[in-house]
Motif scaffolding. Structure first.
Motif, PDB file in Angstrom:
ATOM      1  N   GLY A 175      -1.682   5.332  19.993  1.00 18.14           N
ATOM      2  CA  GLY A 175      -2.878   6.150  19.886  1.00 18.14           C
ATOM      3  C   GLY A 175      -2.792   7.189  18.799  1.00 18.14           C
ATOM      4  N   GLY A 176      -1.587   7.405  18.235  1.00 16.44           N
ATOM      5  CA  GLY A 176      -1.402   8.395  17.190  1.00 16.44           C
ATOM      6  C   GLY A 176      -1.569   7.790  15.814  1.00 16.44           C
ATOM      7  N   GLY A 177      -1.034   8.507  14.814  1.00 14.09           N
ATOM      8  CA  GLY A 177      -1.134   8.041  13.443  1.00 14.09           C
ATOM      9  C   GLY A 177       0.183   8.183  12.733  1.00 14.09           C
ATOM     10  N   SER A 178       0.183   7.850  11.467  1.00 14.95           N
ATOM     11  CA  SER A 178       1.390   7.921  10.648  1.00 14.95           C
ATOM     12  C   SER A 178       1.004   8.330   9.240  1.00 14.95           C
ATOM     13  N   LEU A 179       1.984   8.781   8.498  1.00 17.12           N
ATOM     14  CA  LEU A 179       1.805   9.200   7.107  1.00 17.12           C
ATOM     15  C   LEU A 179       2.458   8.168   6.208  1.00 17.12           C
ATOM     16  N   LEU A 180       1.657   7.569   5.334  1.00 21.30           N
ATOM     17  CA  LEU A 180       2.115   6.505   4.453  1.00 21.30           C
ATOM     18  C   LEU A 180       2.230   7.033   3.026  1.00 21.30           C
ATOM     19  N   THR A 181       3.399   6.869   2.432  1.00 26.56           N
ATOM     20  CA  THR A 181       3.635   7.221   1.029  1.00 26.56           C
ATOM     21  C   THR A 181       3.752   5.938   0.225  1.00 26.56           C
ATOM     22  N   VAL A 182       2.985   5.848  -0.853  1.00 26.44           N
ATOM     23  CA  VAL A 182       2.966   4.670  -1.727  1.00 26.44           C
ATOM     24  C   VAL A 182       3.465   5.101  -3.096  1.00 26.44           C
ATOM     25  N   GLY A 183       4.434   4.376  -3.640  1.00 30.78           N
ATOM     26  CA  GLY A 183       4.984   4.692  -4.951  1.00 30.78           C
ATOM     27  C   GLY A 183       5.152   3.458  -5.810  1.00 30.78           C
ATOM     28  N   PHE A 184       4.764   3.555  -7.092  1.00 29.36           N
ATOM     29  CA  PHE A 184       4.904   2.451  -8.038  1.00 29.36           C
ATOM     30  C   PHE A 184       5.571   2.969  -9.308  1.00 29.36           C
ATOM     31  N   GLN A 185       6.411   2.117  -9.880  1.00 38.96           N
ATOM     32  CA  GLN A 185       6.984   2.376 -11.200  1.00 38.96           C
ATOM     33  C   GLN A 185       6.716   1.151 -12.065  1.00 38.96           C
ATOM     34  N   ILE A 186       6.057   1.367 -13.215  1.00 33.66           N
ATOM     35  CA  ILE A 186       5.697   0.260 -14.095  1.00 33.66           C
ATOM     36  C   ILE A 186       6.112   0.592 -15.521  1.00 33.66           C
ATOM     37  N   LEU A 187       6.347  -0.463 -16.302  1.00 34.13           N
ATOM     38  CA  LEU A 187       6.674  -0.312 -17.717  1.00 34.13           C
ATOM     39  C   LEU A 187       5.379  -0.418 -18.516  1.00 34.13           C
TER      40      LEU A 187
END
Length: 792
Positions: free
Chosen positions: A745-757
């Motif tokens: 019933g709760g939530g979560s914190l999502l961190t998204v990270g990308f490294q590109i050339l």
């Protein structure tokens, strides 16, 4: 007599060259040497007139070595020069030698030419002889004598310097002998023991008295900690055998913790004024200037370490009144009133605007106390053990390496950076004093406390934003190689620099709290135990060799570290932050230029990261992201289809803790399939999915046990933490309740990270289109995840 007179001028050169001979043979007797020197000086003056010369010595000299003597400051031959003798009959030899005295003008001309050219050639000597009205041999002999005179003066000067140095060493030797014969008591200043004793024996007696006092103090603390009386004479620990009898020096612990550059170990400890002393103390690097300031700073650091250890032991007691149960009835919360009443802060009052975060947790870990203590006291192993939490750790100085070859009593000054995997939470950079102490057999304590010495007050980061009050762990050995670890985390930080989205998580203690340290330690130790086991997991169908497994895990570790540095912007890697008006406040974009790092593609690398709230549980979100069958729903690298797992290396008992190699389906027959290295793990505090495309040929070398440092990686991935709004702090995982999760019933914190050339040329300039591309990539990925999970 004529023969002696003819050859009287030859004695000086022979005597001059013989001066260094008695010096070398009489160094062991200075009085003999200087008396010989005075005799030789007297002989050189007597021999100038041809009187009192040894005729036997002159008879042994060759006739072609006859030289005339002339001008010098030390010789009374100024202006004297002898004519050549052809060695005729006895009548000629008996005739008396006639001397020629140089004029002052001739001597002046010769001296001036000698300053410019001490070794004239034949042509120059011929010109001088014609100009001065002298014979060529007279000029030649004059320069020979002048060079001999200069050499004599230099040797005489060196002899004087050596004589002074010899006198100095003899004086120091006498002082040392007197100090050894008459030892002084370290406490009262009077004579310690009448009579003459060995210096080493005196040192051992001093150390024995100090250890007795230390043992009594430790027993008193252990009685409070364990709740049962322990005699100071029970189970005495045998001292290690040593040739010197007493080893208190830094770097003698056998684990490389000390630094040999710190000099010789101090024979005695630093007296604290209350009967306690700390052995092996050296000056902290660059903290203070004068020796008196260094001594005061040492005493202050030792007092701080001891006070921090006492506070940690008080807070670790099971029935300590400073802790109260939370709303869930399980978590320990700090009672601020009792803490202020019972414990006085050892680093001063709380700064204005700071909030307090204090937690305590206990867990069983697959590691013994000695191995864990060694890991905590080694900066590199400490960072590897807490990989996702410690961005960087470095030893600034070693104040004490320990006692008797162990870590007992070790004090290190360290710089650490603690991170939470989100660009919205600043990295906590602190300079800490780490103190390790053994309180009983198999019971160790390691405490950290912030120090604010030697830093620039104008620098607001990191000393103003946060500080670490006495925090650390109590480690107690359990059967079968396990340990019971009680961890305490106590922070004060400026809450205004933390994003609103993460403030509930931090204030609840789930961000940097004790349970996160325990969970990370349990997960890492479990992975190490599996790696060190001889049996191969049933899930590993590739049957990699042990060397191949280690190389793959090392490559995955570097991939995860690079991902964390791109998300948190720690000092572990050099990043340049970009500030653009088109980016939202929740988005962090950084760039770096890679020229010679083989572990990263050359060119301009762009890193972007953001964090969002997701109305789904952490377990559900983690299962979705790690499932290779559902990867096409959010990953553009999957080519629109499912991926196949080629290699699976387990890192824990849970199915999600592993390193795997995935292969994407080719779009057509002409395209080669893409390989993706992926690491996933989940514990009670955080979940991580990190991946990076890799070259197949380079990966074959790694899987064969080769070096993984030359595999270029650009990692991307996700980090999931609970949102901190669940009052119970528990969530579902594999059908069981787990602390630190988030309920359905709760939530979560999502961190998204990308490294590109964005460009393969390091000298190229970053364009706005590249920034927009990575920004749209993150936004599109988040939208796809929400759509797949059917959440708004």
């Amino acid at each position: 007599m004529g023969f002696e007179s003819v050859n009287s001028s030859c004695k000086v050169a022979r005597l001059v060259t013989d001066i260094s001979i008695p010096f070398s043979s009489s160094m062991q007797n200075p009085s003999t040497f200087f008396s010989t020197q005075r005799k030789m000086e007297g002989q050189s003056e007597i021999g100038l007139t041809g009187d009192s010369l040894d005729t036997g010595l002159l008879g042994r000299m060759r006739e072609d070595e006859y030289e005339s003597r002339s001008g010098s400051d030390n010789f009374d031959l100024e202006g004297l020069s002898g004519d050549d003798q052809d060695g005729g009959d006895d009548g000629q030899r008996k005739r008396k030698k006639r001397y020629h005295r140089h004029t002052p003008n001739q001597i002046q001309e010769l001296e001036s030419f000698f300053k410019e050219c001490p070794h004239p050639d034949e042509k120059q000597r011929l010109d001088l002889s014609k100009r001065l009205g002298l014979e060529n041999k007279q000029v030649k002999f004059w320069f020979q004598n002048r060079r001999t005179q200069m050499k004599t003066q230099l040797e005489r000067h060196e002899n004087i310097m050596l004589r002074q140095e010899n006198d100095k060493l003899r004086g120091e030797n006498s002082m040392m002998k007197e100090a050894m014969v008459n030892p002084i008591c370290n406490n009262c200043g009077g004579p310690a023991i009448p009579g003459q004793i060995l210096f080493e024996e005196h040192q051992i007696r001093i150390e024995n008295a100090r250890l007795k006092d230390e043992l009594n103090r430790i027993c008193a603390l252990t009685n409070k900690f364990l709740g049962k009386p322990i005699s100071s004479l029970a189970n005495p620990m045998a001292l290690p055998t040593s040739n010197s009898g007493l080893e208190l020096g830094i770097g003698r612990n056998g684990f490389g913790g000390g630094s040999s550059s710190l000099g010789n170990p101090l024979p005695m400890g630093l007296d604290l004024g209350d009967g306690r002393s700390m052995p092996g103390i050296s000056s902290p690097m660059g903290l203070m200037g004068s020796s008196s300031d260094v001594q005061l700073e040492r005493s202050a650091l030792i007092d701080l370490a001891l006070a921090a250890m006492d506070e940690l032991l008080k807070m670790a007691q099971t029935d300590s009144p400073v802790w109260i149960k939370g709303l869930d009835g399980e978590r320990d919360m700090l009672n601020q009133e009792e803490y202020a009443r019972l414990i006085s802060s050892c680093i001063g009052p709380k700064p204005a605007g700071f909030v307090t975060e204090a937690t305590r947790d206990t867990g069983i870990v697959i590691i013994n106390s000695l191995a864990l203590v060694e890991t905590l006291m080694d900066a590199n192993r400490y960072a590897d053990m807490f990989q996702s939490m410690i961005a960087r750790s470095a030893n600034l100085d070693v104040l004490s390496g320990g006692i008797g070859g162990t870590r007992n009593g070790a004090i290190h000054l360290m710089h650490t950076e603690v991170q939470l995997l989100s660009p919205l939470v600043p990295v906590r950079q602190v300079r800490i004093l780490r103190f390790c102490k053994q309180h009983a057999e198999g019971v160790w304590a390691v405490v950290d406390v912030s120090v604010e010495i030697g830093h620039d007050p104008s620098n607001a980061q990191p000393f103003i934003s946060c500080r670490r009050l006495p925090s650390g762990c109590i480690v107690q050995d359990m059967p079968n190689g396990y340990s019971k670890v009680t961890w305490i985390e106590h922070w004060e930080y400026d809450e205004s620099i933390v994003h609103q989205l993460y403030r509930p998580l931090l204030i609840s203690g789930f961000g940097f709290g004790a349970h996160r340290w325990i969970a990370t330690l349990q997960r890492q130790c479990e992975g190490l135990a599996i790696l060190m086991s001889s049996s191969i997991s049933n899930d590993d169908h590739t049957a990699l060799s042990q060397a191949g497994r280690r190389s793959m895990l090392k490559l995955a570790q570097r991939m995860t570290n690079n991902f964390c540095s791109g998300v948190c912007a720690s000092s572990a890697r050099k990043w340049d932050s970009l500030q653009m008006g088109t980016l939202s406040d929740d988005m962090r974009v950084m760039t770096r230029k890679n020229v010679d790092d083989p572990g990263e593609p050359p060119g301009i690398v762009l890193s972007a990261a953001t964090s969002v709230w997701m109305p789904v549980s952490r377990q559900r979100l983690f299962d979705f992201l790690r499932d290779e069958r559902l990867r096409s729903e959010w990953d553009i690298l999957s080519n629109g289809g499912p991926m196949q797992e080629m290699v699976h290396i387990a890192k824990g008992q849970g199915q999600g803790n592993c390193v795997s190699l995935l292969r994407a389906n080719a779009v057509n027959a002409n395209d080669s399939s893409m390989l993706i290295l992926q690491e996933t793990w989940m514990d009670t505090s955080c979940s991580v999915v990190v991946y990076a495309p890799v070259d197949g040929q380079s990966l074959n070398v790694v899987m064969s046990g080769g070096d993984s440092a030359y595999v270029a990686l650009l990692p991307s991935g996700f980090a999931i933490v609970p949102d901190g709004n669940d009052p119970s702090g528990y969530g579902m995982s594999n059908g069981t309740l787990q602390k630190g999760g988030a309920s359905d019933g709760g939530g979560s914190l999502l961190t998204v990270g990308f490294q590109i050339l964005v460009n393969s040329l390091p000298t190229a300039k970053l364009t706005m289109e590249s920034v927009d591309t990575v920004n749209n990539l993150i936004s599109c990925t988040i939208q796809k995840i929400k759509a797949a999970l059917r959440v708004a």
